[in-house]
Design an enzyme around this catalytic site. Structure first.
Site, short mmCIF file in Angstrom:
data_model
loop_
_atom_site.label_atom_id
_atom_site.label_comp_id
_atom_site.label_asym_id
_atom_site.label_seq_id
_atom_site.Cartn_x
_atom_site.Cartn_y
_atom_site.Cartn_z
N GLU A 244 10.50 6.73 2.11
CA GLU A 244 11.30 6.18 1.01
C GLU A 244 11.81 7.32 0.12
O GLU A 244 11.12 8.33 -0.01
CB GLU A 244 10.50 5.15 0.21
CG GLU A 244 9.25 5.67 -0.46
CD GLU A 244 8.44 4.57 -1.15
OE1 GLU A 244 8.15 3.54 -0.53
OE2 GLU A 244 8.09 4.79 -2.33
N ALA B 94 0.84 -1.20 0.00
CA ALA B 94 0.00 0.00 0.00
C ALA B 94 0.88 1.25 0.00
O ALA B 94 1.30 1.73 -1.07
CB ALA B 94 -0.93 -0.04 1.21
N ARG B 95 1.18 1.74 1.17
CA ARG B 95 2.11 2.86 1.35
C ARG B 95 2.85 2.62 2.67
O ARG B 95 2.27 2.09 3.62
CB ARG B 95 1.36 4.20 1.42
CG ARG B 95 0.81 4.68 0.09
CD ARG B 95 1.91 5.21 -0.84
NE ARG B 95 1.36 5.73 -2.08
CZ ARG B 95 1.32 5.06 -3.24
NH1 ARG B 95 1.81 3.84 -3.33
NH2 ARG B 95 0.82 5.63 -4.32
N HIS C 200 9.87 -0.38 -4.13
CA HIS C 200 8.63 0.19 -4.68
C HIS C 200 8.49 -0.11 -6.18
O HIS C 200 8.39 0.81 -7.00
CB HIS C 200 8.57 1.71 -4.43
CG HIS C 200 7.18 2.26 -4.51
ND1 HIS C 200 6.77 3.36 -3.81
CD2 HIS C 200 6.09 1.85 -5.21
CE1 HIS C 200 5.50 3.63 -4.08
NE2 HIS C 200 5.06 2.72 -4.95
N ILE C 201 8.51 -1.41 -6.51
CA ILE C 201 8.38 -1.82 -7.91
C ILE C 201 6.99 -2.36 -8.22
O ILE C 201 6.78 -2.99 -9.25
CB ILE C 201 9.43 -2.88 -8.31
CG1 ILE C 201 9.29 -4.16 -7.45
CG2 ILE C 201 10.85 -2.32 -8.24
CD1 ILE C 201 9.89 -5.39 -8.10
N GLY C 202 6.04 -2.09 -7.31
CA GLY C 202 4.69 -2.66 -7.46
C GLY C 202 4.13 -2.60 -8.87
O GLY C 202 3.65 -3.59 -9.41
N SER C 203 4.17 -1.43 -9.48
CA SER C 203 3.56 -1.28 -10.82
C SER C 203 4.61 -1.28 -11.93
O SER C 203 4.31 -0.91 -13.06
CB SER C 203 2.74 0.01 -10.86
OG SER C 203 3.59 1.13 -10.67
P1 NAP Z 1 -9.04 0.98 -4.52
O1 NAP Z 1 -9.65 0.19 -5.61
O2 NAP Z 1 -9.61 2.32 -4.17
O3 NAP Z 1 -9.01 0.06 -3.22
C1 NAP Z 1 -8.74 0.51 -1.94
C2 NAP Z 1 -9.64 -0.27 -1.00
O4 NAP Z 1 -9.28 0.07 0.33
C3 NAP Z 1 -11.11 0.07 -1.20
O5 NAP Z 1 -11.85 -1.12 -1.27
C4 NAP Z 1 -11.44 0.87 0.07
O6 NAP Z 1 -12.77 0.64 0.49
C5 NAP Z 1 -10.48 0.27 1.06
N1 NAP Z 1 -10.24 1.13 2.20
C6 NAP Z 1 -10.04 2.46 2.22
N2 NAP Z 1 -9.89 2.90 3.49
C7 NAP Z 1 -9.99 1.81 4.27
C8 NAP Z 1 -9.95 1.62 5.67
N3 NAP Z 1 -9.76 2.64 6.51
N4 NAP Z 1 -10.13 0.36 6.14
C9 NAP Z 1 -10.36 -0.66 5.31
N5 NAP Z 1 -10.42 -0.53 3.97
C10 NAP Z 1 -10.22 0.69 3.45
O7 NAP Z 1 -7.51 1.24 -4.81
P2 NAP Z 1 -6.45 0.23 -5.49
O8 NAP Z 1 -6.35 0.53 -6.94
O9 NAP Z 1 -6.76 -1.14 -5.04
O10 NAP Z 1 -5.11 0.77 -4.79
C11 NAP Z 1 -4.95 0.67 -3.40
C12 NAP Z 1 -3.68 1.36 -2.95
O11 NAP Z 1 -2.55 0.60 -3.34
C13 NAP Z 1 -3.42 2.75 -3.56
O12 NAP Z 1 -4.16 3.76 -2.91
C14 NAP Z 1 -1.93 2.91 -3.39
O13 NAP Z 1 -1.63 3.55 -2.16
C15 NAP Z 1 -1.41 1.47 -3.34
N6 NAP Z 1 -0.60 1.18 -4.53
C16 NAP Z 1 0.69 0.79 -4.37
C17 NAP Z 1 1.47 0.52 -5.49
C18 NAP Z 1 2.89 0.06 -5.37
O14 NAP Z 1 3.65 0.28 -6.29
N7 NAP Z 1 3.27 -0.60 -4.29
C19 NAP Z 1 0.94 0.67 -6.77
C20 NAP Z 1 -0.39 1.06 -6.89
C21 NAP Z 1 -1.16 1.31 -5.76
P3 NAP Z 1 -13.95 1.63 0.00
O15 NAP Z 1 -13.86 1.74 -1.47
O16 NAP Z 1 -15.15 0.96 0.50
O17 NAP Z 1 -13.65 2.93 0.69
#
Ligand code: NAP
Length: 317
Positions: free
Chosen positions: A268, A238-239, A286-289
């Site tokens: 980071e 996530a972050r 941080h190579i997730g994507s």
């Molecule tokens: P997404 O579709 O918006 O999914 C996020 C999920 O988290 C949603 O289902 C949301 O629920 C839930 N959520 C939000 N706040 C929460 C809380 N307090 N408790 C429990 N669940 C909660 O986003 P995604 O595309 O899956 O991306 C998720 C995150 O991954 C991004 O925001 C980013 O920070 C991270 N990410 C990391 C990388 C990497 O390179 N490592 C790459 C891309 C993304 P609701 O919709 O019901 O609010």
């Protein structure tokens, strides 16, 4: 005429070519001007949009100092934690990001982290690269199998569900917590826990897949780790700030977790140096994507979104 856009970083060649084909694109090769209004004004003169990434904070200061010509901020990410959406709204600037197109890449990285942590990849790689490997023995580097274990997912959105689909193929049972329970078609048999405190004790592995928000910052702390099995694995895609570093480090040190796999870090690229000490930590920069497929698709998503706004249509988000 092409819209003039400044991109705050360099992109893979093919992605830059696509930007340049569709926009009057200028790529900043070096430092983005931070808190320097004169340099920012010079850089963005006549610009309709800018594109940032998580290391570039589109904060109140930036929105305040954008030239009037700028109508859209694109971010080359799905995460929006580095973009002050309230300030964007206040200044009437649209924000576009890149949802969906990186889901597969990030979900694959989560499985890489999970496998790397479960199978003690850090120790295995260190052993074979050291030249000290004495040969196969039934006692060497014994890990955990994913099959038959329960994977907890905190944040069952696009990426969380992508991880669930892949983990099922590895024979894992899926449990999750999310702000809202998903519809059965999206749950696909995953067990919903209405609080994180209910989810954590059942997890053999936990993947953090939520956005970074005020509610999720510091989520994985000592109190919550204490609810987990000492044999459990933690994965963070996530972050970094979703985890309290001191607490995770203490748990790894004291054997209160089996292992962890991390792709993202607080502060980071300068991660907490204590993380380097743990053989049961599998870390990635941080190579997730970072796949060519995701990079190209993210580029297209930003370009489409920026052009939609500048042409007067609807932004992507
Ligand atoms: P997404 O579709 O918006 O999914 C996020 C999920 O988290 C949603 O289902 C949301 O629920 C839930 N959520 C939000 N706040 C929460 C809380 N307090 N408790 C429990 N669940 C909660 O986003 P995604 O595309 O899956 O991306 C998720 C995150 O991954 C991004 O925001 C980013 O920070 C991270 N990410 C990391 C990388 C990497 O390179 N490592 C790459 C891309 C993304 P609701 O919709 O019901 O609010």
């Amino acid at each position: 005429m092409k819209h003039k856009v400044v991109i705050g970083f360099r992109l893979p060649d093919d992605v830059e070519r696509e930007f340049s084909a569709r926009l009057d694109a200028r790529f900043v090769d070096g430092a983005w001007p931070r808190r320097d209004a004169t340099a920012l004004a010079a850089l963005l003169y006549g610009c309709g949009g800018i594109v940032v990434t998580p290391p570039i904070h589109a904060d109140e200061w930036l929105f305040e100092h954008l030239p009037a010509s700028v109508r859209v901020v694109g971010t080359y990410s799905v995460g929006l934690d580095h973009v002050d959406l309230v300030a964007a709204k206040k200044h009437g600037i649209a924000v576009v990001n890149t949802p969906d197109v990186l889901t597969d890449a990030v979900a694959e990285t989560a499985l890489l982290l999970l496998l790397g942590a479960a199978r003690r990849a850090t120790e295995s790689i260190a052993l074979i690269r050291s030249g000290q490997w004495q040969g196969w023995t039934p006692r060497q580097i014994i890990g955990q199998s994913l099959a038959g274990r329960t994977l907890g997912i905190y944040g069952m959105g696009r990426i969380g569900r992508g991880i669930a689909a892949r983990a099922r193929a590895f024979g894992m049972t899926i449990a999750y917590h999310n702000t809202r329970r998903l519809a059965p078609a999206l749950e696909e048999g995953a067990a919903y826990y209405d609080t994180p405190e209910a989810l954590l004790p059942v997890c053999d592995a936990l993947v953090l897949a939520c956005p970074l928000t005020a509610a999720t910052r510091g989520f994985l702390n000592a109190g919550r780790i204490a609810l987990m099995k000492p044999t459990a694995i933690v994965v963070n895609i996530a972050r970094g700030d979703v985890v309290v570093d001191d607490d995770l480090i203490a748990a790894l040190k004291e054997g209160r977790l089996f292992a962890a796999g991390l792709d993202v870090f607080s502060g980071e690229p300068r991660l907490d140096a204590r993380y380097y000490d743990f053989p049961n930590l599998f870390i990635l920069p941080h190579i997730g994507s970072s796949t060519i497929e995701a990079r190209l698709a993210m580029g297209r998503a930003v370009i489409d979104g920026v052009i939609a706004v500048l042409d007067g249509g609807n932004p992507g988000e």
